[in-house]
Write a protein that holds these residues in place. Structure first.
Motif, mmCIF file in Angstrom:
data_model
loop_
_atom_site.group_PDB
_atom_site.id
_atom_site.type_symbol
_atom_site.label_atom_id
_atom_site.label_comp_id
_atom_site.label_asym_id
_atom_site.label_seq_id
_atom_site.Cartn_x
_atom_site.Cartn_y
_atom_site.Cartn_z
ATOM 1 N N ALA A 300 0.967 -1.191 0.040
ATOM 2 C CA ALA A 300 0.210 0.093 0.022
ATOM 3 C C ALA A 300 0.941 1.224 0.114
ATOM 4 O O ALA A 300 0.385 2.352 -0.007
ATOM 5 N N GLY A 301 2.158 1.089 0.079
ATOM 6 C CA GLY A 301 3.110 2.176 -0.054
ATOM 7 C C GLY A 301 3.598 2.681 0.953
ATOM 8 O O GLY A 301 4.392 3.698 1.084
ATOM 9 N N ILE A 302 3.484 2.040 2.210
ATOM 10 C CA ILE A 302 3.984 2.679 3.349
ATOM 11 C C ILE A 302 5.382 1.533 3.680
ATOM 12 O O ILE A 302 5.371 0.500 4.113
ATOM 13 N N THR A 303 6.312 2.318 3.939
ATOM 14 C CA THR A 303 7.664 1.465 3.900
ATOM 15 C C THR A 303 8.266 1.687 5.419
ATOM 16 O O THR A 303 7.633 2.324 6.217
ATOM 17 N N ARG A 304 9.000 0.950 5.643
ATOM 18 C CA ARG A 304 9.753 0.746 6.890
ATOM 19 C C ARG A 304 10.365 2.149 7.323
ATOM 20 O O ARG A 304 10.817 2.823 6.408
ATOM 21 N N GLY A 305 10.189 2.613 8.444
ATOM 22 C CA GLY A 305 10.516 4.036 8.950
ATOM 23 C C GLY A 305 9.677 5.180 8.518
ATOM 24 O O GLY A 305 9.914 6.093 8.904
ATOM 25 N N PHE A 306 8.535 4.781 7.976
ATOM 26 C CA PHE A 306 7.520 5.911 7.414
ATOM 27 C C PHE A 306 7.155 6.482 8.842
ATOM 28 O O PHE A 306 6.719 5.838 9.699
ATOM 29 N N SER A 307 6.834 7.858 8.633
ATOM 30 C CA SER A 307 6.078 8.658 9.514
ATOM 31 C C SER A 307 5.294 9.832 8.951
ATOM 32 O O SER A 307 5.775 10.174 7.906
ATOM 33 N N LEU A 308 4.350 10.212 9.564
ATOM 34 C CA LEU A 308 3.610 11.265 9.208
ATOM 35 C C LEU A 308 4.463 12.585 9.646
ATOM 36 O O LEU A 308 5.302 12.715 10.622
#
Length: 364
Positions: A300-308
């Protein structure tokens, strides 16, 4: 004043109106009954490894379950029964069983939290679940105020759930397990592909108990799933989402490469007398399929380390199933990221993601 952030592995949560820490089993029962009788809000807290508490805290009584102890009840025909107090740390219990040549929960090494909380969500990992070893629980029932012995068959175990998570209120005082006595030092047959690969064996092989434990701990550590003060990725609840279970027809609409596993029991064997035709097998009307939550999140396009932007809550750099507190995150930030993950996965695949931890004053 102690905050719940100090008592939970996610390190979020405000103060409790009243925090109690009974020292003995009798004091635990007494404190719990008093809290129930007060008519005020109450909450039980074990290891704090599977909950997210609101920044506003908890306006009621929090009772910490700290009672410890492991007692061997019996041994017969190579089967050993143990009684474990609810506050005994789960991994300490697993370590005890491995050191004493008992097999059945060695693949559950490294799971944080208390033994009393383990049956609530039917903890499981690497091909084992507590439901296969649990005999019964010693339970203080909220409605009656009486102690009960509830057998595993009456706990309604399913994937990461039980009647204790589905509305039956009360306090688990102790659990009773039945484990195998390993006479050759080997554990149960390896039942999980990733574990077998890490061990360099094939599914169904048996390897030394200590080696299984060490390998599982290494696997969990590589994903940030072992509590470690030196590892910022371990400041979490572990897996934040359960693997979704969907209907077979819906699963067929997903991309071909999406991992999936049948989640229905094998048909039972039927004996047919010689000369007779076997009856047609029953129509399977509720065939279910388990999906990989990690795969869905990543695709769904959410990678490791992702944050808002501006948030101190982030996806683990080691595993997309975990939301971590990178330092000073609030419960609101954790929940916001959780909702974002849910929205992205549903938008991309039409799959609803469900949170695994208990949410106290927080909603997704």
């Amino acid at each position: 004043m102690t905050t719940l952030a100090e008592l939970t592995t996610m390190r979020v949560g405000g103060e409790a109106h009243l925090l109690l820490a009974p020292a003995t089993a009798d004091e635990l029962v007494e404190a719990t009954l008093d809290a129930w009788g007060s008519g005020e809000a109450w909450m039980l807290l074990g290891g704090g490894s599977n909950m997210v508490v609101a920044d506003e805290g908890f306006d009621g009584t929090v009772i910490r379950v700290l009672t410890r102890g492991i007692e061997q009840l019996s041994e017969e025909n190579g089967r050993v029964r143990l009684r474990v107090e609810a506050g005994e740390p789960w991994d300490a219990l697993v370590e005890y069983t491995v050191q004493n040549g008992l097999t059945g929960i060695e693949a559950l090494s490294g799971i944080p939290g208390s033994s009393g909380a383990a049956p609530v969500q039917n903890i499981g990992a690497y091909g084992q679940e507590i439901s296969t070893s649990l005999v019964a629980i010693d339970f203080l029932d909220y409605l009656s105020g009486e102690r009960q012995r509830i057998t595993a068959a009456d706990l309604g175990f399913d994937y990461r759930t039980s009647v204790l998570k589905q509305g039956k209120q009360g306090l688990v005082l102790a659990i009773e397990l039945e484990l195998g006595r390993s006479t050759d030092g080997l554990g149960a047959p390896v039942a999980y592909a990733q574990l077998a690969s890490s061990l360099g064996v094939t599914l169904g092989d048996r390897v030394p108990l200590a080696l299984v434990r060490d390998t599982v701990l290494a696997l969990r550590s590589s994903k940030g799933m072992v509590l470690d003060p030196a590892d910022p990725d371990s400041v979490s609840c572990g897996s934040f989402f359960t693997n979704p279970i969907v209907g077979e027809n819906f699963a067929r609409t997903l991309p071909e490469q999406a991992p999936r596993w049948a989640n229905a029991p094998e048909p039972s064997s039927v004996a047919v007398p010689l000369g007779e035709e076997p009856a047609a097998p029953p129509v399977q009307t509720d065939f279910r399929v388990k999906l990989s939550a990690a795969w869905l999140i990543e695709k769904a396009g959410i990678t490791r380390g992702f944050s808002l932007p501006g948030s101190r809550a982030a996806i683990s750099t080691k595993h997309t199933l975990a939301i971590v507190n990178t330092g000073g995150a609030t419960a609101a930030e954790v929940a916001e990221l959780g909702r974002y993950v849910q929205t992205r996965v549903f938008s991309e695949f039409g799959v609803r993601m469900h949170a695994e931890p208990v949410l106290v004053g927080v909603s997704l």
